[in-house]
Write a protein that holds these residues in place. Sequence first.
Motif, PDB file in Angstrom:
ATOM      1  N   PHE A  13       0.909  -1.249  -0.087  1.00  0.00           N
ATOM      2  CA  PHE A  13       0.012   0.079  -0.124  1.00  0.00           C
ATOM      3  C   PHE A  13       0.870   1.111   0.156  1.00  0.00           C
ATOM      4  CE2 PHE A  13      -2.549   3.363   2.095  1.00  0.00           C
ATOM      5  CZ  PHE A  13      -3.799   3.045   1.264  1.00  0.00           C
ATOM      6  N   VAL A  14       0.915   1.965  -1.193  1.00  0.00           N
ATOM      7  CA  VAL A  14       1.778   3.031  -1.410  1.00  0.00           C
ATOM      8  C   VAL A  14       1.125   4.353  -0.473  1.00  0.00           C
ATOM      9  CG1 VAL A  14       2.643   4.823  -2.956  1.00  0.00           C
ATOM     10  CG2 VAL A  14       2.674   2.388  -3.511  1.00  0.00           C
ATOM     11  N   GLU A  15       1.970   4.713   0.460  1.00  0.00           N
ATOM     12  CA  GLU A  15       1.829   6.069   1.179  1.00  0.00           C
ATOM     13  C   GLU A  15       1.924   7.371   0.499  1.00  0.00           C
ATOM     14  OE1 GLU A  15       3.996   6.283   4.776  1.00  0.00           O
ATOM     15  OE2 GLU A  15       2.902   7.996   5.593  1.00  0.00           O
ATOM     16  N   SER A  46     -13.986   8.271  -2.027  1.00  0.00           N
ATOM     17  CA  SER A  46     -14.610   7.712  -3.098  1.00  0.00           C
ATOM     18  C   SER A  46     -14.064   6.435  -3.624  1.00  0.00           C
ATOM     19  CB  SER A  46     -14.891   8.789  -4.375  1.00  0.00           C
ATOM     20  OG  SER A  46     -13.661   9.121  -4.592  1.00  0.00           O
ATOM     21  N   VAL A  47     -14.461   5.946  -4.742  1.00  0.00           N
ATOM     22  CA  VAL A  47     -14.263   4.638  -5.228  1.00  0.00           C
ATOM     23  C   VAL A  47     -12.847   4.493  -5.742  1.00  0.00           C
ATOM     24  CG1 VAL A  47     -15.135   5.125  -7.436  1.00  0.00           C
ATOM     25  CG2 VAL A  47     -15.119   2.798  -6.507  1.00  0.00           C
ATOM     26  N   GLY A  48     -12.121   3.544  -5.532  1.00  0.00           N
ATOM     27  CA  GLY A  48     -10.962   3.013  -6.138  1.00  0.00           C
ATOM     28  C   GLY A  48      -9.936   3.687  -5.560  1.00  0.00           C
ATOM     29  N   LEU A  49      -9.932   4.191  -4.329  1.00  0.00           N
ATOM     30  CA  LEU A  49      -8.725   5.086  -3.570  1.00  0.00           C
ATOM     31  C   LEU A  49      -8.123   4.218  -2.603  1.00  0.00           C
ATOM     32  CD1 LEU A  49     -10.518   8.681  -3.725  1.00  0.00           C
ATOM     33  CD2 LEU A  49      -8.690   7.558  -5.370  1.00  0.00           C
ATOM     34  N   GLY A  50      -8.446   2.905  -2.485  1.00  0.00           N
ATOM     35  CA  GLY A  50      -7.682   2.013  -1.489  1.00  0.00           C
ATOM     36  C   GLY A  50      -8.491   1.869  -0.149  1.00  0.00           C
ATOM     37  N   LYS A  51      -9.702   1.990  -0.039  1.00  0.00           N
ATOM     38  CA  LYS A  51     -10.497   1.841   1.385  1.00  0.00           C
ATOM     39  C   LYS A  51     -10.295   0.621   1.656  1.00  0.00           C
ATOM     40  CE  LYS A  51     -14.295   3.796  -0.176  1.00  0.00           C
ATOM     41  NZ  LYS A  51     -13.828   4.206  -1.519  1.00  0.00           N
ATOM     42  N   THR A  52     -10.566  -0.507   0.580  1.00  0.00           N
ATOM     43  CA  THR A  52     -10.677  -1.828   0.814  1.00  0.00           C
ATOM     44  C   THR A  52      -9.570  -2.474   1.267  1.00  0.00           C
ATOM     45  OG1 THR A  52     -12.849  -2.147  -0.252  1.00  0.00           O
ATOM     46  CG2 THR A  52     -11.482  -4.003   0.017  1.00  0.00           C
ATOM     47  N   HIS A  53      -8.370  -1.938   0.368  1.00  0.00           N
ATOM     48  CA  HIS A  53      -6.828  -2.477   0.625  1.00  0.00           C
ATOM     49  C   HIS A  53      -6.614  -2.084   1.991  1.00  0.00           C
ATOM     50  CE1 HIS A  53      -2.881  -2.869  -1.637  1.00  0.00           C
ATOM     51  NE2 HIS A  53      -2.502  -2.966  -0.186  1.00  0.00           N
ATOM     52  N   LEU A  54      -6.892  -0.661   2.428  1.00  0.00           N
ATOM     53  CA  LEU A  54      -6.392  -0.191   3.614  1.00  0.00           C
ATOM     54  C   LEU A  54      -6.998  -1.003   4.807  1.00  0.00           C
ATOM     55  CD1 LEU A  54      -4.582   1.561   5.159  1.00  0.00           C
ATOM     56  CD2 LEU A  54      -6.062   3.161   5.144  1.00  0.00           C
ATOM     57  N   ALA A 177       4.709   6.412  -7.825  1.00  0.00           N
ATOM     58  CA  ALA A 177       5.033   5.352  -7.004  1.00  0.00           C
ATOM     59  C   ALA A 177       4.116   4.197  -7.032  1.00  0.00           C
ATOM     60  CB  ALA A 177       5.136   6.037  -5.541  1.00  0.00           C
ATOM     61  N   ILE A 178       3.082   4.361  -6.974  1.00  0.00           N
ATOM     62  CA  ILE A 178       1.996   3.294  -7.275  1.00  0.00           C
ATOM     63  C   ILE A 178       2.164   2.345  -8.473  1.00  0.00           C
ATOM     64  CG2 ILE A 178      -0.636   2.831  -7.404  1.00  0.00           C
ATOM     65  CD1 ILE A 178      -1.108   5.008  -5.626  1.00  0.00           C
ATOM     66  N   LEU A 179       2.349   3.312  -9.694  1.00  0.00           N
ATOM     67  CA  LEU A 179       2.554   2.393 -11.029  1.00  0.00           C
ATOM     68  C   LEU A 179       3.955   1.851 -10.802  1.00  0.00           C
ATOM     69  CD1 LEU A 179       1.800   5.276 -13.545  1.00  0.00           C
ATOM     70  CD2 LEU A 179       0.426   3.150 -13.307  1.00  0.00           C
ATOM     71  N   LYS A 181       5.131   0.467  -8.110  1.00  0.00           N
ATOM     72  CA  LYS A 181       5.170  -0.720  -7.276  1.00  0.00           C
ATOM     73  C   LYS A 181       4.423  -1.944  -8.173  1.00  0.00           C
ATOM     74  CE  LYS A 181       5.405  -1.428  -2.619  1.00  0.00           C
ATOM     75  NZ  LYS A 181       6.126  -0.938  -1.419  1.00  0.00           N
ATOM     76  N   LYS A 182       3.416  -1.562  -8.622  1.00  0.00           N
ATOM     77  CA  LYS A 182       2.278  -2.558  -9.502  1.00  0.00           C
ATOM     78  C   LYS A 182       3.155  -3.248 -10.338  1.00  0.00           C
ATOM     79  CE  LYS A 182      -1.399  -0.947  -7.550  1.00  0.00           C
ATOM     80  NZ  LYS A 182      -2.047  -1.855  -6.305  1.00  0.00           N
ATOM     81  N   LEU A 183       3.995  -2.379 -11.252  1.00  0.00           N
ATOM     82  CA  LEU A 183       4.710  -2.924 -12.198  1.00  0.00           C
ATOM     83  C   LEU A 183       5.907  -3.924 -11.759  1.00  0.00           C
ATOM     84  CD1 LEU A 183       5.153   0.144 -14.503  1.00  0.00           C
ATOM     85  CD2 LEU A 183       3.838  -1.852 -15.180  1.00  0.00           C
ATOM     86  N   ASN A 205      -8.510   7.534 -10.532  1.00  0.00           N
ATOM     87  CA  ASN A 205      -8.276   6.369  -9.150  1.00  0.00           C
ATOM     88  C   ASN A 205      -7.354   5.491  -9.525  1.00  0.00           C
ATOM     89  OD1 ASN A 205      -9.710   4.057  -9.855  1.00  0.00           O
ATOM     90  ND2 ASN A 205     -11.619   5.499  -9.936  1.00  0.00           N
ATOM     91  N   VAL A 206      -7.114   4.751  -8.602  1.00  0.00           N
ATOM     92  CA  VAL A 206      -5.990   3.775  -8.630  1.00  0.00           C
ATOM     93  C   VAL A 206      -6.458   2.365  -9.102  1.00  0.00           C
ATOM     94  CG1 VAL A 206      -4.451   2.431  -7.183  1.00  0.00           C
ATOM     95  CG2 VAL A 206      -5.049   4.368  -6.241  1.00  0.00           C
ATOM     96  N   ARG A 207      -7.916   2.358  -9.116  1.00  0.00           N
ATOM     97  CA  ARG A 207      -8.316   1.181  -9.744  1.00  0.00           C
ATOM     98  C   ARG A 207      -8.206   1.267 -11.384  1.00  0.00           C
ATOM     99  NH1 ARG A 207     -13.320  -0.249  -7.344  1.00  0.00           N
ATOM    100  NH2 ARG A 207     -12.233  -1.136  -5.727  1.00  0.00           N
TER     101      ARG A 207
HETATM  102  P1  ADP Z   1     -11.855   1.284  -2.647  1.00  0.00           P
HETATM  103  O1  ADP Z   1     -11.969   0.267  -1.688  1.00  0.00           O
HETATM  104  O2  ADP Z   1     -11.552   2.695  -2.231  1.00  0.00           O
HETATM  105  O3  ADP Z   1     -12.707   1.481  -3.748  1.00  0.00           O
HETATM  106  P2  ADP Z   1      -9.748  -0.370  -3.363  1.00  0.00           P
HETATM  107  O4  ADP Z   1      -9.087  -0.610  -1.889  1.00  0.00           O
HETATM  108  O5  ADP Z   1     -10.508  -1.734  -3.937  1.00  0.00           O
HETATM  109  O6  ADP Z   1     -10.463   0.895  -3.316  1.00  0.00           O
HETATM  110  O7  ADP Z   1      -8.561  -0.080  -4.382  1.00  0.00           O
HETATM  111  C1  ADP Z   1      -8.683  -0.360  -5.647  1.00  0.00           C
HETATM  112  C2  ADP Z   1      -7.380  -0.895  -6.279  1.00  0.00           C
HETATM  113  O8  ADP Z   1      -6.204   0.057  -6.132  1.00  0.00           O
HETATM  114  C3  ADP Z   1      -6.769  -1.881  -5.434  1.00  0.00           C
HETATM  115  O9  ADP Z   1      -6.462  -2.977  -6.278  1.00  0.00           O
HETATM  116  C4  ADP Z   1      -5.958  -1.592  -4.561  1.00  0.00           C
HETATM  117  O10 ADP Z   1      -4.965  -2.468  -4.196  1.00  0.00           O
HETATM  118  C5  ADP Z   1      -5.222  -0.354  -5.327  1.00  0.00           C
HETATM  119  N1  ADP Z   1      -4.676   0.694  -4.396  1.00  0.00           N
HETATM  120  C6  ADP Z   1      -5.529   1.700  -3.910  1.00  0.00           C
HETATM  121  N2  ADP Z   1      -4.769   2.537  -3.192  1.00  0.00           N
HETATM  122  C7  ADP Z   1      -3.500   1.797  -3.116  1.00  0.00           C
HETATM  123  C8  ADP Z   1      -2.262   2.404  -2.787  1.00  0.00           C
HETATM  124  N3  ADP Z   1      -2.069   3.433  -2.149  1.00  0.00           N
HETATM  125  N4  ADP Z   1      -1.122   1.764  -2.910  1.00  0.00           N
HETATM  126  C9  ADP Z   1      -1.239   0.624  -3.807  1.00  0.00           C
HETATM  127  N5  ADP Z   1      -2.343   0.209  -4.490  1.00  0.00           N
HETATM  128  C10 ADP Z   1      -3.611   0.928  -3.994  1.00  0.00           C
END
Ligand code: ADP
Length: 343
Positions: A13-15, A46-54, A177-179, A181-183, A205-207
């Motif tokens: 999870f990128v800070e 909002s959607v895709g910003l990492g809530k579920t991940h965190l 940084a997120i890109l 890390k994913k790559l 958003n990140v998704r």
């Molecule tokens: P949300 O629950 O807010 O809709 P998710 O937690 O499902 O968002 O995040 C969407 C995708 O983006 C997931 O695959 C998640 O791993 C990734 N993601 C979001 N924020 C980050 C972050 N800060 N660092 C790394 N990956 C992230």
Amino acid sequence: DSYLNAHYTFDNFVEGDCNRLGRSAGLAVAQRPGVTSFNPLMIYGSVGLGKTHLIQAIGNYIKNTQTNKFVLYVTSEKFCNQFINAIKNNTLQAFTNFYMQVDCLIIDDVQFLAGKEKTQESFFHIFNHLHQSGKQIIMSSDRAPRELAGMQDRLLSRFKWGLTADVQQPDFETRIAILQKKLQADGIYIEDKVIEYLAHSIDTNVREMEGVIVSLMAHASLNRKEIDMDLARTTLKNIVVDNEKEVTVDSILDAVTSHFDVNMSDLKSKSRKKETVFPRQIAMYLMKEFTNLPLKSIGYHFGGRDHSTVIHAVQTISIMLETDKEVEKTMQKLYKYFNRVRV
Ligand code: ADP
Ligand code: MG
């Protein structure tokens, strides 16, 4: 089973400024669940910003470091369905007892409970029981608690007992940084230039960023080639083409005046002031790029200048775009006014 996805960790999870408070509160909660004052911990955004991940990263951390603790992740939707089934099957007591045994309850997307009175009532009792017993509660929501219409006040007021932190859109550097890390995680190498281009172009958003990486990988393997600038450009073009707006003289003038904060009358005047000359040249360049207007007509919009002035402006900006990174950035931003990606 905790229903956690082991893939969601703090490590990946990128800070960034966009999530710093939530991440550090989350880490504190993960290290000392139920003990900090962050109870409940509510993450919203909002959607895709990492809530579920965190929130799952918190759960995984607790599960891995305090193996005696019962961590449970549940979406609010699933919680609702289980509640309804419990009523149908006359197993409400078992349902409630089950949730009351949990040491760390993670409940995702609580906005889904809005308007569901009976489910909220049940959640309220579970919440109280857990909180009183020093158990940790972690929630997420797609909006701030105060904007959760259809949620009982007594529940909302409890949400405020702990810490509420939002996650926001990542800024440019965090997107890079997120890109990266994913790559890296996928073992893919892409040139920095291309990563920067992607980070510029996808700022929703990140998704969505992940979606673009997946498309890029698919295109690359289909065409048996590397992910280079060319591929990035064509892939993105296909993705953004849907919401392209028509670019008109007026929309260019609007974009330029608002971006540079100059007056329309100054922009269209013969003023030689530096603050207006550059935006004016940019506007001419954009008109040449986006409209089919002859150069003479473009000049007409700027105090009746002739076509050689327009040619000069276009050339000047083209050279600056090649040589000055800031100008390139500015141009990227202007393209966004028209939902375009600069290719
Ligand atoms: P949300 O629950 O807010 O809709 P998710 O937690 O499902 O968002 O995040 C969407 C995708 O983006 C997931 O695959 C998640 O791993 C990734 N993601 C979001 N924020 C980050 C972050 N800060 N660092 C790394 N990956 C992230
Ligand atoms: Mg989510």
